[in-house]
Design a protein around this motif. Structure first.
Motif, short mmCIF file in Angstrom:
data_model
loop_
_atom_site.label_atom_id
_atom_site.label_comp_id
_atom_site.label_asym_id
_atom_site.label_seq_id
_atom_site.Cartn_x
_atom_site.Cartn_y
_atom_site.Cartn_z
N VAL A 1 16.66 -68.02 0.71
CA VAL A 1 17.18 -68.77 1.86
C VAL A 1 18.03 -67.86 2.75
CG1 VAL A 1 18.70 -70.64 2.55
CG2 VAL A 1 17.13 -70.96 0.64
N LEU A 2 18.90 -67.06 2.13
CA LEU A 2 19.83 -66.27 2.93
C LEU A 2 19.19 -65.00 3.49
CD1 LEU A 2 23.30 -66.60 1.21
CD2 LEU A 2 22.27 -67.94 3.03
N ALA B 1 17.33 -64.86 5.77
CA ALA B 1 17.39 -65.00 7.23
C ALA B 1 18.79 -64.73 7.76
CB ALA B 1 16.95 -66.40 7.64
N PHE B 2 19.79 -64.72 6.87
CA PHE B 2 21.17 -64.49 7.32
C PHE B 2 21.35 -63.04 7.74
CE2 PHE B 2 25.72 -63.74 6.63
CZ PHE B 2 26.24 -64.77 7.38
N SER B 3 20.84 -62.12 6.92
CA SER B 3 20.91 -60.72 7.31
C SER B 3 19.73 -60.44 8.24
CB SER B 3 20.81 -59.82 6.08
OG SER B 3 19.49 -59.83 5.58
N ARG B 4 19.97 -59.68 9.27
CA ARG B 4 18.90 -59.48 10.24
C ARG B 4 18.71 -57.99 10.46
NH1 ARG B 4 22.28 -58.57 14.55
NH2 ARG B 4 24.32 -58.75 13.64
N VAL C 1 7.60 -59.58 17.34
CA VAL C 1 7.43 -60.14 16.00
C VAL C 1 6.96 -61.58 16.19
CG1 VAL C 1 8.54 -60.65 13.81
CG2 VAL C 1 9.37 -58.77 15.22
N HIS D 1 14.43 -60.63 20.42
CA HIS D 1 15.25 -61.72 19.86
C HIS D 1 15.84 -62.58 20.97
CE1 HIS D 1 18.57 -58.86 20.64
NE2 HIS D 1 19.29 -59.95 20.78
N LEU D 2 16.22 -63.79 20.57
CA LEU D 2 16.87 -64.71 21.51
C LEU D 2 18.27 -64.20 21.77
CD1 LEU D 2 16.74 -67.68 22.80
CD2 LEU D 2 18.08 -68.34 20.82
N ALA E 1 26.79 -63.54 20.81
CA ALA E 1 27.04 -62.67 19.66
C ALA E 1 26.10 -61.48 19.66
CB ALA E 1 26.90 -63.45 18.36
N GLU E 2 24.91 -61.66 20.22
CA GLU E 2 23.91 -60.60 20.17
C GLU E 2 23.15 -60.54 21.49
OE1 GLU E 2 20.63 -58.97 16.95
OE2 GLU E 2 20.99 -61.10 17.12
N GLY F 1 26.08 -68.75 18.26
CA GLY F 1 26.34 -67.39 18.68
C GLY F 1 27.77 -67.16 19.12
N ALA G 1 25.87 -63.80 15.13
CA ALA G 1 24.47 -63.36 15.23
C ALA G 1 23.70 -63.71 13.96
CB ALA G 1 24.42 -61.86 15.49
N ASN G 2 24.38 -63.57 12.80
CA ASN G 2 23.71 -63.91 11.53
C ASN G 2 23.42 -65.40 11.45
OD1 ASN G 2 25.70 -61.57 11.17
ND2 ASN G 2 24.31 -61.30 9.45
N HIS H 1 20.44 -66.28 13.46
CA HIS H 1 19.24 -65.84 12.76
C HIS H 1 18.91 -66.80 11.62
CE1 HIS H 1 16.54 -62.67 11.14
NE2 HIS H 1 16.48 -62.35 12.42
N LEU H 2 19.94 -67.23 10.90
CA LEU H 2 19.73 -68.16 9.78
C LEU H 2 19.21 -69.50 10.29
CD1 LEU H 2 20.16 -68.60 6.71
CD2 LEU H 2 22.42 -69.47 7.25
N PRO I 1 14.14 -64.07 14.69
CA PRO I 1 14.83 -63.61 15.88
C PRO I 1 14.67 -64.53 17.09
CG PRO I 1 12.84 -62.33 15.52
CD PRO I 1 12.96 -63.24 14.36
N ILE I 2 13.62 -65.37 17.09
CA ILE I 2 13.43 -66.27 18.23
C ILE I 2 13.15 -67.69 17.71
CG2 ILE I 2 12.55 -64.53 19.83
CD1 ILE I 2 9.71 -65.63 19.13
#
Lengths: 189, 487
Positions: A53-54, A56-59, A88, A176-177, A181-182, B162, B169-170, B173-174, B179-180
């Motif tokens: 599950v996690l 997806a937390f680390s990217r 992707v 990425h979106l 934050a990013e 965000g 950011a994490n 993503h979660l 990423p999208i």
């Protein structure tokens, strides 16, 4: 008789108690071993599940250079919509992997490419040629043609892609979106 | 029972299942007779909605495809091809609206009746978490209606995530599963909506109902009768022993009537209003869209437009946590004392203010005055009276007001955007110098147009704006110039 009886009864009771006490401690031991084994087995089951599950937390950054079109498709002094397929993507993403962005060709090979997403809450901004403004339909944010903040609640200007021109093609570094934050460019985050 | 066969079957079942015991400790448990009231029907009404949602939801899953490329098409199929598919979608939508509404009524009723006080703290806490889970179901359900609003709703959710410091950011993503906003996003929201959150709800609901049985249902509170920790439970037991009546059959009648009304209401709304959406397909390149959330989230949507930007992130991230903590911890800082709302004026004011705030925000959310009208500049007409007898220069200005998209934010003759002030009487408020300055430099919420208007265009625009005042009202005057003239 009565004394003997009671004596006998006492002994029996003591015997019975011992009988019970002994298995209880054995059961306690079993309980402890059982619980301990289950903690270990539970971790064996649980750690991979949590990891799944996690994940997806680390990217990991999976952005790459994507092609937006030939230079001739963009006229100098104009801003227009361009679309790329996210680098992707899965076959079952359908249309959602088609990412729009605003391309502004200032002059020559000087470009600005903005994410479609308003920096307030991600709604799609629209370009208005005549007033040279980007306007957001959600909460009324507006941006000038160079992406800087013009009015409304957005906390900053539009997100801007890294751009390069190669082999007569316009390319941006995306994948990425963008969020506060990013953002899209490293130096902005 | 006259039929000996039936009687022996009944006795056999009783022997194996101990139904009489089960009945006495659950449906037939004794409750205070004062709870036989129309105020006590909302809990069972919410439960009914939940059961209805599980049934209609399960059946919708027979046909729905939780795939980003096909979900929207499968919804169209449900609406147009599947026999009664539209009706089930409508029932599920209206079931959720009824559930949120009745649950809110339940929350307000238990709050005003002091039901959260000693010894029912956990009943309240579990109820609050159930309320949040239900809102979670409403949000995830709106995502499964995978259309434009769902797509951009996810964008709004991700943008809020965000803003979280350090791990923003994490979290994005979660939440998106990548990423999208794409296939993984829909799949995980499907899992949340269909397995995870309903699982939590069933577990919490079991606890909630168990607590109603063990700690008893709150009696209809009487003003002046305060809860004290040392005496309440003995008093309650005494009341149940002396006057208690079995819930079934003495009290359940009103719940049954209300349930029937709710079911009829859901069916009627489904029939009359039909299913909701889907709106346009979830294709991000179709940017001519004005995303809007379902009505439960309109107050939040509106607040996000109206909050001052500098406190927005803080309020977005901190206010919900503080608000939920105040709600959930209520029995721990106000666990004893008066229960009746008649003796708790602050509680009543809090409820009224909360309803008023949510209602007003939702109302402004429905017409979103802060959003520019994207098509106003080419659709909305200029009132003829503003054009009659105007000079060519002024008419040129009238054209510029359309072509430069001023109308997207400014109304003329009650048509156009509401983001900025209407321009019908602008000449009574601003002098020509002030108009020029406002157009060129902008201010407040207005962008500066210096780069986009040539000097001649500014002159024409301001010439037209100067004509915009009723004949009976004087034009704005510069106070400095005016007083200097007099001297």
């Amino acid at each position: 008789m009565s004394e003997m009886n009671s004596d006998c009864g006492c002994k029996k009771a003591a015997l019975v108690q011992d009988d019970i006490r002994e298995p209880i401690s054995r059961r306690n031991l079993m309980l402890k071993i059982g619980a301990g084994l289950n903690v270990i087995a539970g971790a064996l089951v649980g750690v991979p599940l949590v990891g799944y599950v996690l994940s997806a937390f680390s990217r990991e950054p999976k952005n790459s250079w994507v092609r937006l079109g030939r230079l001739t498709e963009f006229r100098e002094g104009e801003t227009r919509l361009a679309v790329y397929r996210n680098p992707v993507s899965q076959p079952w993403d359908g249309d959602t992997a088609e990412i729009p962005c605003w391309v502004r060709r200032i002059e020559g090979e000087s470009f600005q490419v903005f994410a479609i997403n308003c920096t307030h809450l991600g709604c799609p901004v629209r370009w208005f040629e005549q007033s040279r403004l980007f306007m957001c339909p959600c909460h009324g944010g507006a941006f000038y043609e160079d992406g800087s903040h013009a009015s409304g609640p957005p906390p900053r200007g539009l997100f801007e892609y890294e751009v390069k021109v190669e082999d007569g093609e316009l390319r941006v570094f995306g994948g990425h979106l963008p969020t506060l934050a990013e953002p899209l460019r490293k130096e902005e985050s | 029972m006259r039929n000996p066969m039936l009687k022996s079957i009944a006795l056999w079942l009783e022997d194996r299942l101990h139904i009489a015991n089960l009945f006495e400790s659950t449906a037939g448990h004794k409750v205070p007779p004062s709870t036989n009231s129309w105020f006590y029907v909302f809990g069972s009404g919410t439960l009914l909605c939940f059961v209805l949602q599980i049934i209609t939801g399960t059946l919708l899953a027979f046909v729905y495809v939780p795939s980003a490329s096909q979900a929207w098409t499968s919804l169209q199929y449900l609406n147009n091809e599947q026999f009664l598919g539209w009706f089930l979608r409508a029932m599920h939508n209206w079931g959720s609206i009824f559930m949120v509404a009745i649950m809110s009524a339940h929350l307000i009723q238990t709050f005003l009746f002091g039901a959260y006080k000693y010894p029912r703290e956990l009943t309240w806490v579990s109820g609050c978490v159930l309320f949040l889970c239900t809102l979670g179901m409403a949000f995830t359900g709106q995502i499964l209606r995978f259309d434009q609003d769902a797509y951009w709703g996810l964008g709004i959710g991700a943008s809020i995530m965000g803003r979280v410091p350090f791990v923003g950011a994490n979290l994005v993503h979660l939440m998106l599963g990548g990423p999208i906003i794409a296939a993984q996003t829909l799949s995980r929201f499907f899992s949340l909506h269909v397995f995870i959150v309903p699982g939590f709800i069933i577990a919490l609901l079991s606890l909630h109902l168990r607590l109603v049985l063990t700690k008893g249902i709150n009696e209809y509170p009487q003003a002046g009768h305060a809860v004290r920790k040392d005496s309440y439970e003995a008093e309650y037991e005494e009341m149940i022993r002396k006057t208690g009546v079995p819930f079934v059959p003495h009290v359940i009648g009103k719940d049954l009537i209300f349930s029937a009304l709710v079911m009829t209401g859901v069916v009627a709304c489904a029939l009359v209003f039909g299913p909701m959406g889907p709106s346009g397909p979830p294709d991000p390149t179709l940017i001519h869209t004005a995303p809007k959330p379902d009505f439960y989230f309109l107050p939040i949507f509106a607040a996000l437009a109206l909050l001052p930007p500098y406190m927005e992130t803080f309020l977005l991230l901190v206010a919900p946590v503080v608000g939920i903590a105040i709600l959930v911890l209520l029995p721990f800082y106000s666990g004893t004392g008066e229960k009746s709302y008649r003796q708790r004026p602050i509680a009543v004011v809090v409820v009224l203010l909360a309803l008023l705030t949510a209602g007003l925000l939702a109302y402004s959310g429905t017409y979103a005055p802060w959003s520019p009208h994207m098509e106003a500049w080419r659709r909305d007409v200029t009132p003829a009276v503003y054009l009659k007898g105007r000079s060519p220069l002024e008419l040129q200005g009238a054209i510029l007001i359309q072509s430069k998209q001023c109308r997207n934010c400014h109304a003329l003759g009650e048509e156009g955007g509401l983001r900025g002030p209407a321009l019908d009487t602008v000449a009574t408020r601003l002098t020509s110098d002030q108009l020029v300055r406002q157009v060129i430099q902008g201010s407040g919420n207005m962008p500066a147009y210096a780069k986009n208007l040539r000097p001649a265009e500014v002159t024409a625009l301001v010439a037209f704006l100067e004509t915009l005042r009723p004949t009976y009202q004087p034009a704005a005057r510069d106070a400095n110039t005016h007083s200097a003239d007099k001297r």
